[in-house]
Motif scaffolding. Structure first.
Motif, PDB file in Angstrom:
ATOM      1  N   SER A 215      50.321  49.000  46.588  1.00  0.00           N
ATOM      2  CA  SER A 215      50.980  49.111  45.207  1.00  0.00           C
ATOM      3  C   SER A 215      50.533  49.817  44.745  1.00  0.00           C
ATOM      4  O   SER A 215      49.204  50.562  45.288  1.00  0.00           O
ATOM      5  CB  SER A 215      49.886  47.361  45.309  1.00  0.00           C
ATOM      6  OG  SER A 215      50.288  45.954  46.020  1.00  0.00           O
ATOM      7  N   LEU A 216      50.934  49.791  43.553  1.00  0.00           N
ATOM      8  CA  LEU A 216      51.127  50.838  42.187  1.00  0.00           C
ATOM      9  C   LEU A 216      49.339  50.575  41.739  1.00  0.00           C
ATOM     10  O   LEU A 216      48.759  51.222  41.424  1.00  0.00           O
ATOM     11  CB  LEU A 216      51.675  51.122  41.064  1.00  0.00           C
ATOM     12  CG  LEU A 216      52.912  51.042  41.360  1.00  0.00           C
ATOM     13  CD1 LEU A 216      53.980  51.107  40.716  1.00  0.00           C
ATOM     14  CD2 LEU A 216      53.169  53.239  41.958  1.00  0.00           C
ATOM     15  N   SER A 217      48.743  49.267  41.215  1.00  0.00           N
ATOM     16  CA  SER A 217      47.358  48.775  41.337  1.00  0.00           C
ATOM     17  C   SER A 217      47.108  47.221  42.065  1.00  0.00           C
ATOM     18  O   SER A 217      48.242  46.987  41.984  1.00  0.00           O
ATOM     19  CB  SER A 217      47.139  48.605  39.714  1.00  0.00           C
ATOM     20  OG  SER A 217      48.002  47.987  39.102  1.00  0.00           O
ATOM     21  N   THR A 218      46.255  47.252  42.273  1.00  0.00           N
ATOM     22  CA  THR A 218      45.787  46.240  43.180  1.00  0.00           C
ATOM     23  C   THR A 218      44.205  45.371  42.575  1.00  0.00           C
ATOM     24  O   THR A 218      43.316  46.345  42.565  1.00  0.00           O
ATOM     25  CB  THR A 218      46.398  45.873  44.606  1.00  0.00           C
ATOM     26  OG1 THR A 218      45.981  44.327  44.128  1.00  0.00           O
ATOM     27  CG2 THR A 218      44.815  46.720  44.940  1.00  0.00           C
ATOM     28  N   ALA A 219      43.902  44.315  42.139  1.00  0.00           N
ATOM     29  CA  ALA A 219      42.428  43.841  41.747  1.00  0.00           C
ATOM     30  C   ALA A 219      41.707  43.307  42.898  1.00  0.00           C
ATOM     31  O   ALA A 219      43.239  42.744  43.508  1.00  0.00           O
ATOM     32  CB  ALA A 219      42.601  43.124  40.527  1.00  0.00           C
ATOM     33  N   SER A 227      42.893  32.578  41.118  1.00  0.00           N
ATOM     34  CA  SER A 227      41.502  32.973  40.063  1.00  0.00           C
ATOM     35  C   SER A 227      40.376  33.571  40.649  1.00  0.00           C
ATOM     36  O   SER A 227      39.406  33.087  39.035  1.00  0.00           O
ATOM     37  CB  SER A 227      41.617  31.229  40.046  1.00  0.00           C
ATOM     38  OG  SER A 227      40.778  30.918  41.113  1.00  0.00           O
ATOM     39  N   ALA A 228      40.017  34.110  41.550  1.00  0.00           N
ATOM     40  CA  ALA A 228      38.445  34.670  41.829  1.00  0.00           C
ATOM     41  C   ALA A 228      38.309  36.025  40.069  1.00  0.00           C
ATOM     42  O   ALA A 228      39.380  36.370  39.564  1.00  0.00           O
ATOM     43  CB  ALA A 228      38.013  34.921  43.289  1.00  0.00           C
ATOM     44  N   THR A 229      37.515  36.054  40.588  1.00  0.00           N
ATOM     45  CA  THR A 229      37.001  37.450  39.528  1.00  0.00           C
ATOM     46  C   THR A 229      37.634  38.722  39.663  1.00  0.00           C
ATOM     47  O   THR A 229      37.047  38.490  41.148  1.00  0.00           O
ATOM     48  CB  THR A 229      35.408  37.474  38.979  1.00  0.00           C
ATOM     49  OG1 THR A 229      34.989  36.017  38.655  1.00  0.00           O
ATOM     50  CG2 THR A 229      35.022  38.345  37.747  1.00  0.00           C
ATOM     51  N   ASP A 230      37.984  39.209  38.985  1.00  0.00           N
ATOM     52  CA  ASP A 230      38.386  40.609  39.663  1.00  0.00           C
ATOM     53  C   ASP A 230      37.260  41.759  40.063  1.00  0.00           C
ATOM     54  O   ASP A 230      36.582  41.800  38.961  1.00  0.00           O
ATOM     55  CB  ASP A 230      39.363  41.488  38.476  1.00  0.00           C
ATOM     56  CG  ASP A 230      40.257  40.543  38.635  1.00  0.00           C
ATOM     57  OD1 ASP A 230      40.993  40.051  39.163  1.00  0.00           O
ATOM     58  OD2 ASP A 230      41.131  40.959  37.512  1.00  0.00           O
ATOM     59  N   LEU A 262      41.426  40.876  49.013  1.00  0.00           N
ATOM     60  CA  LEU A 262      42.569  41.438  48.225  1.00  0.00           C
ATOM     61  C   LEU A 262      43.901  40.685  49.072  1.00  0.00           C
ATOM     62  O   LEU A 262      43.417  40.428  50.511  1.00  0.00           O
ATOM     63  CB  LEU A 262      43.029  43.027  47.171  1.00  0.00           C
ATOM     64  CG  LEU A 262      43.153  43.828  48.446  1.00  0.00           C
ATOM     65  CD1 LEU A 262      43.526  43.588  49.453  1.00  0.00           C
ATOM     66  CD2 LEU A 262      42.764  45.206  48.661  1.00  0.00           C
ATOM     67  N   GLU A 263      45.286  40.127  48.503  1.00  0.00           N
ATOM     68  CA  GLU A 263      46.048  39.924  49.613  1.00  0.00           C
ATOM     69  C   GLU A 263      46.828  41.428  50.306  1.00  0.00           C
ATOM     70  O   GLU A 263      46.965  42.280  50.200  1.00  0.00           O
ATOM     71  CB  GLU A 263      47.142  39.397  48.850  1.00  0.00           C
ATOM     72  CG  GLU A 263      47.430  38.186  47.213  1.00  0.00           C
ATOM     73  CD  GLU A 263      48.488  38.615  46.557  1.00  0.00           C
ATOM     74  OE1 GLU A 263      49.216  37.476  47.444  1.00  0.00           O
ATOM     75  OE2 GLU A 263      48.129  38.736  45.740  1.00  0.00           O
ATOM     76  N   CYS A 264      46.575  40.683  51.831  1.00  0.00           N
ATOM     77  CA  CYS A 264      47.159  41.238  52.893  1.00  0.00           C
ATOM     78  C   CYS A 264      48.618  42.316  52.721  1.00  0.00           C
ATOM     79  O   CYS A 264      48.813  43.098  52.804  1.00  0.00           O
ATOM     80  CB  CYS A 264      47.384  40.633  53.562  1.00  0.00           C
ATOM     81  SG  CYS A 264      45.484  39.771  54.051  1.00  0.00           S
TER      82      CYS A 264
END
Length: 270
Positions: A215-219, A227-230, A262-264
């Motif tokens: 991804s270009l950027s992912t938290a 909904s968890a903290t970044d 992060l999401e797989c």
């Protein structure tokens, strides 16, 4: 007269048959260009290389991917595909395929240099945790050759060890027995070291814990929940290590030791 008549009839029949064949061949449609599904891997390879040389990197990427989709892999295929993605500005894909190529040819300086150029363009500047110098040096030595090459050297060392041990047993003169004895010890040590290198390269080649951010950027989250903290943000092309998985989430660690979820789907394993 009768023979002449038969001869003329046969001759006329042959001429008519040839004329019919010519007409049939003329009536046939012109040959169509082979589709990608019908083309051989060699034809696809030539087509992709031609597209790359002509600056059509999008077509080159698509055709290289078609070869890859057939289950064919090689250092050159990964390397060329990485170059095409880099020319297209897709850093994540280029880093991914440079690293896949490097696993197959860890001693290739061109791949290593291009990988460093691609990684230098990523947005994340992560400082690595310092390693013990001997560990880093041993890994650099191991990366000079592939798993197959180290296996061949290991086998050669084993053969030498057996030959020298045989010389030690059969030699009558003391100098030859000493040479055989100490030579056997050295060959056994080389055999053990190169076998360890070969196993290390194989383990790294089959490792499925290393991944690249697509991804270009992912938290990166504190827990496997949207909904968890970044905790921090990662960008395309950054290398991560997967330490745990839960449903569609992956726990990752980056080079400076930071960890999070992060999401797989945002990463792809090497």
């Amino acid at each position: 007269m009768k023979r002449l008549t038969i001869f003329l009839i046969l001759t006329f029949g042959i001429l008519c048959a040839r004329a019919q064949e010519s007409a049939d061949s003329a009536a046939q449609p012109a040959p169509v260009v082979q589709s990608a599904a019908e083309a051989s891997p060699e034809q696809l390879w030539d087509r992709a290389n031609t597209a790359y040389i002509n600056g059509d990197f999008h077509t080159a990427t698509e055709v290289y991917e078609q070869i890859l989709s057939r289950g064919l892999t090689s250092v050159k295929l990964y390397y060329n595909l990485a170059n095409s993605y880099f020319k297209e500005g897709q850093l994540g894909k280029s880093v991914l395929f440079y690293r896949r190529a490097l696993r197959l040819a860890p001693g290739n300086d061109d791949i290593r240099y291009n990988l460093s150029v691609a990684e230098a363009r990523t947005k994340d500047n992560i400082e690595q945790i310092p390693e013990f110098f001997l560990t880093e040096w041993m890994r650099d030595v191991r990366h000079t050759m592939s798993c197959t090459a180290w296996s061949i050297v290991s086998l050669a060392a084993l053969v030498c060890a057996l030959a020298l041990f045989l010389a030690y047993l059969l030699a009558q003169r003391l100098p030859l027995r000493k040479t055989g004895f100490y030579g056997t010890l050295v060959a056994v040590a080389v055999f053990m070291l190169t076998s360890w290198f070969a196993m290390g390269e194989r383990r790294e080649m089959l490792d499925d814990t290393q991944a690249v951010v697509m991804s270009l950027s992912t938290a990166v989250k504190s827990s496997p929940d949207k909904s968890a903290t970044d905790l921090f943000v990662l960008h395309e092309g950054t290398l991560v290590e997967i330490t745990d998985r839960l449903d569609n989430w992956c726990e990752v660690t980056i080079a400076d030791g930071k960890k999070g979820w992060l999401e797989c789907k945002t990463i792809e394993t090497i």
